[in-house]
Design a protein around this motif. Structure first.
Motif, PDB file in Angstrom:
ATOM      1  N   LEU A  16     -33.430 -13.521   0.784  1.00 16.52           N
ATOM      2  CA  LEU A  16     -32.017 -13.736   1.083  1.00 16.52           C
ATOM      3  C   LEU A  16     -31.642 -15.214   1.001  1.00 16.52           C
ATOM      4  O   LEU A  16     -30.533 -15.563   0.571  1.00 16.52           O
ATOM      5  N   ASN A  19     -31.205 -15.888  -2.634  1.00 14.19           N
ATOM      6  CA  ASN A  19     -30.163 -15.091  -3.299  1.00 14.19           C
ATOM      7  C   ASN A  19     -28.978 -14.887  -2.362  1.00 14.19           C
ATOM      8  O   ASN A  19     -28.690 -13.750  -1.945  1.00 14.19           O
ATOM      9  N   PRO A  20     -28.263 -15.938  -2.028  1.00 15.38           N
ATOM     10  CA  PRO A  20     -27.168 -15.820  -1.059  1.00 15.38           C
ATOM     11  C   PRO A  20     -26.003 -14.975  -1.565  1.00 15.38           C
ATOM     12  O   PRO A  20     -25.156 -14.569  -0.768  1.00 15.38           O
ATOM     13  N   GLN A  21     -25.979 -14.674  -2.867  1.00 18.07           N
ATOM     14  CA  GLN A  21     -24.879 -13.880  -3.415  1.00 18.07           C
ATOM     15  C   GLN A  21     -25.017 -12.396  -3.081  1.00 18.07           C
ATOM     16  O   GLN A  21     -24.065 -11.624  -3.225  1.00 18.07           O
ATOM     17  N   VAL A  22     -26.188 -11.964  -2.640  1.00 10.68           N
ATOM     18  CA  VAL A  22     -26.410 -10.543  -2.381  1.00 10.68           C
ATOM     19  C   VAL A  22     -25.592 -10.094  -1.171  1.00 10.68           C
ATOM     20  O   VAL A  22     -25.663 -10.695  -0.096  1.00 10.68           O
ATOM     21  N   GLN A  23     -24.837  -9.023  -1.384  1.00  9.69           N
ATOM     22  CA  GLN A  23     -24.007  -8.441  -0.322  1.00  9.69           C
ATOM     23  C   GLN A  23     -24.426  -7.018   0.052  1.00  9.69           C
ATOM     24  O   GLN A  23     -24.152  -6.555   1.148  1.00  9.69           O
ATOM     25  N   PHE A  24     -25.086  -6.345  -0.882  1.00  9.95           N
ATOM     26  CA  PHE A  24     -25.449  -4.945  -0.664  1.00  9.95           C
ATOM     27  C   PHE A  24     -26.878  -4.721  -1.160  1.00  9.95           C
ATOM     28  O   PHE A  24     -27.339  -5.356  -2.108  1.00  9.95           O
ATOM     29  N   ARG A  40     -27.310   2.964   0.608  1.00 12.57           N
ATOM     30  CA  ARG A  40     -26.773   1.655   0.243  1.00 12.57           C
ATOM     31  C   ARG A  40     -26.321   0.980   1.536  1.00 12.57           C
ATOM     32  O   ARG A  40     -25.501   1.525   2.275  1.00 12.57           O
ATOM     33  N   ARG A  42     -25.235  -2.695   3.875  1.00 10.76           N
ATOM     34  CA  ARG A  42     -24.750  -4.075   3.893  1.00 10.76           C
ATOM     35  C   ARG A  42     -25.945  -5.005   4.075  1.00 10.76           C
ATOM     36  O   ARG A  42     -26.936  -4.656   4.724  1.00 10.76           O
ATOM     37  N   VAL A  43     -25.858  -6.191   3.521  1.00 18.31           N
ATOM     38  CA  VAL A  43     -27.013  -7.069   3.513  1.00 18.31           C
ATOM     39  C   VAL A  43     -27.474  -7.446   4.917  1.00 18.31           C
ATOM     40  O   VAL A  43     -28.676  -7.667   5.146  1.00 18.31           O
ATOM     41  N   HIS A  44     -26.545  -7.477   5.888  1.00 18.41           N
ATOM     42  CA  HIS A  44     -26.962  -7.859   7.241  1.00 18.41           C
ATOM     43  C   HIS A  44     -27.864  -6.806   7.894  1.00 18.41           C
ATOM     44  O   HIS A  44     -28.482  -7.077   8.931  1.00 18.41           O
ATOM     45  N   ASP A 102     -24.088  -8.764  -7.048  1.00 16.56           N
ATOM     46  CA  ASP A 102     -24.325  -8.931  -5.608  1.00 16.56           C
ATOM     47  C   ASP A 102     -25.190  -7.821  -5.030  1.00 16.56           C
ATOM     48  O   ASP A 102     -25.187  -7.576  -3.838  1.00 16.56           O
TER      49      ASP A 102
END
Length: 461
Positions: A16, A19-24, A40, A42-44, A102
């Motif tokens: 992470l 790759n800060p652009q990852v959202q999902f 699927r 959320r990245v959090h 993302d």
């Protein structure tokens, strides 16, 4: 049993941060039928999976090919549809560029709540077999080859399948043109993106050929001295191939026989056995290979019928097996001979190995490797004799000797159910549950064979 490795939580933090652009993130595991299933997120939500795991219902391990419950397994109502604990597989958290800039994905494996491996998870079934090799100081080295068709997302006016139009000429391919270069050039944009995607995923994807039918291709995954990782690669590769194909206006189908009058799609596995020093124990100046290789072939040959329900897991799978089709019809072996089931390829002595040519592209990679490696280990342990190698036409030899593989889906499941050797290697509970799922599918077969379900299977085989 040595527990399969679970990814270190630091792997997630490092990914992470890079790759800060990852959202999902799509998280998935592979069910008995070989279909990836998951969520699927959320990245959090991702770090918690690495720290502890994610709960998933145990019943999805034994859903049928269409995703329906198999109540006969006892894992639905009687079990209360209880959760199992999914943990991430090391090294599989990667970007998923075909899903968007993302998006990422990670492979999961299922465990019981107390942390023990779930014995119905196909990854753990394969690991169970590999533990037998490890105990004997042996290391299977495997490479997977998968054939498949590219199919236009649009059907003909009659609703039939058709090859996609060439990226060069705008025309649809026709004729066989095996090993044709223009046929590869016509799908070059797809292949370029597929290779680039494989590099992102860390999947060792090698060369491509035009196979024995219009729009049928084959690509090879590089051999690995880690059969579990090789199976992971095959699963990830199939998933990525389907996604990349859709970006090019077509579908990639690993269905065993989408056209009755065209070649089927096989899943060929190349196998050798090494020692911990990396020496190939199959190596020999004899083109037939070492004594150990012959024993492994003897085991594969003797148990091929017992393995058929895994190698050919669906009703459509059995349409491949015809004489003079490059799909084998009997438990035969030979040297430099593509008309047999078990081929020892030509090559220098250090490369000696066997190519297992029976499985269809619709089979579950974990279970294919588990079954054939179990058969090979049994052959090595019992010093099985494969008999004389077939010379010349393997189909004619099979006809003369009146030996054939099971070509009936129902009979194949019964053979697996009765196989004491495969029950020993794969586990009684797994064999019971696998046969239960397949018998449920058989009972539903005539109910679900509609145009809609055919298309679903085409896309998900």
């Amino acid at each position: 049993m040595t527990l399969p490795l679970v990814a270190d939580p630091q792997e997630c933090r490092d990914f992470l941060a890079a790759n800060p652009q990852v959202q999902f993130v799509e998280v998935f595991f592979t069910s008995m039928t070989g279909v990836p299933r998951g969520k699927r997120l959320r990245v959090h939500e991702l770090q918690a999976i690495y720290d502890y795991g994610r709960f998933l219902p145990g019943s999805i391990l034994v859903v049928d090919t269409t995703g329906a419950d198999c109540e006969e397994t006892g894992l639905v109502w009687e079990d209360g549809d209880a959760d199992r604990r999914a943990r991430p597989v090391p090294g599989t958290l990667k970007l998923a560029p075909w899903l968007g800039p993302d998006m990422a994905q990670v492979m999961l494996s299922l465990y019981e709540l107390d942390g023990t491996p779930n014995d119905l998870d196909p990854r753990h079934v394969l690991r169970r077999v590999l533990d037998r090799y490890e105990a004997d100081g042996l290391i299977p080295v495997v490479a997977c080859e998968l054939e498949y068709y590219l199919v236009d997302t649009e059907r003909t006016a009659d609703g039939d399948l058709q090859p996609p139009k060439s990226a060069l000429t705008g025309q649809r391919p026709h004729g066989i043109q095996v090993y044709g270069l223009p046929e590869l050039e016509s799908v070059a944009p797809f292949l370029r993106e597929l290779w680039a995607t494989a590099d992102v995923l860390g999947v060792p994807l090698e060369g491509a050929i035009s196979e024995f039918a219009p729009s049928q291709v084959e690509l090879t995954l590089k051999h690995k001295p880690d059969a579990l990782s090789a199976a992971d690669d095959a699963v990830i590769y199939k998933r990525a191939t389907k996604g990349v194909a859709l970006r090019h206006g077509c579908e990639a189908t690993f269905m065993a026989k989408p056209w009755a009058d065209r070649a089927g799609s096989g899943f060929h596995v190349h196998v050798s056995i090494a020692n911990p020093a990396g020496d190939n124990l199959c190596a020999s100046e004899d083109p037939q290979g070492s004594a150990l290789l012959k024993h492994a072939i003897g085991g594969m040959k003797a148990l091929m019928g017992d393995c058929m329900a895994i190698l050919a897991p669906n009703a459509n799978s059995y349409r491949r097996f015809k004489a003079n089709s490059y799909a084998p019809v009997a438990p035969t072996w030979g040297v430099n001979n593509r008309t047999v089931s078990l081929r020892v390829p030509a090559g220098p002595a250090p490369t000696r190995h066997v190519e297992h040519r029976v499985a269809g592209a619709d089979a579950n990679p974990y279970l294919v490797l588990a079954a054939l490696l179990a058969a090979a280990h049994h052959g090595i342990t019992t010093k099985a004799d494969p008999g004389p190698a077939v010379e010349g036409d393997g189909y004619a030899a099979a006809a003369r000797e009146n030996t054939r593989l099971p070509t009936n889906w129902f009979a194949a499941v019964d053979l697996l159910d009765r196989s004491a050797v495969l029950r020993d290697y794969l586990g009684d509970r797994f064999v019971d549950m696998f046969c239960s799922v397949k018998r449920t599918e058989q009972a539903r077969f005539f109910e679900v064979v509609t145009a809609l379900d055919f298309d679903w299977y085409l896309r998900n085989a």
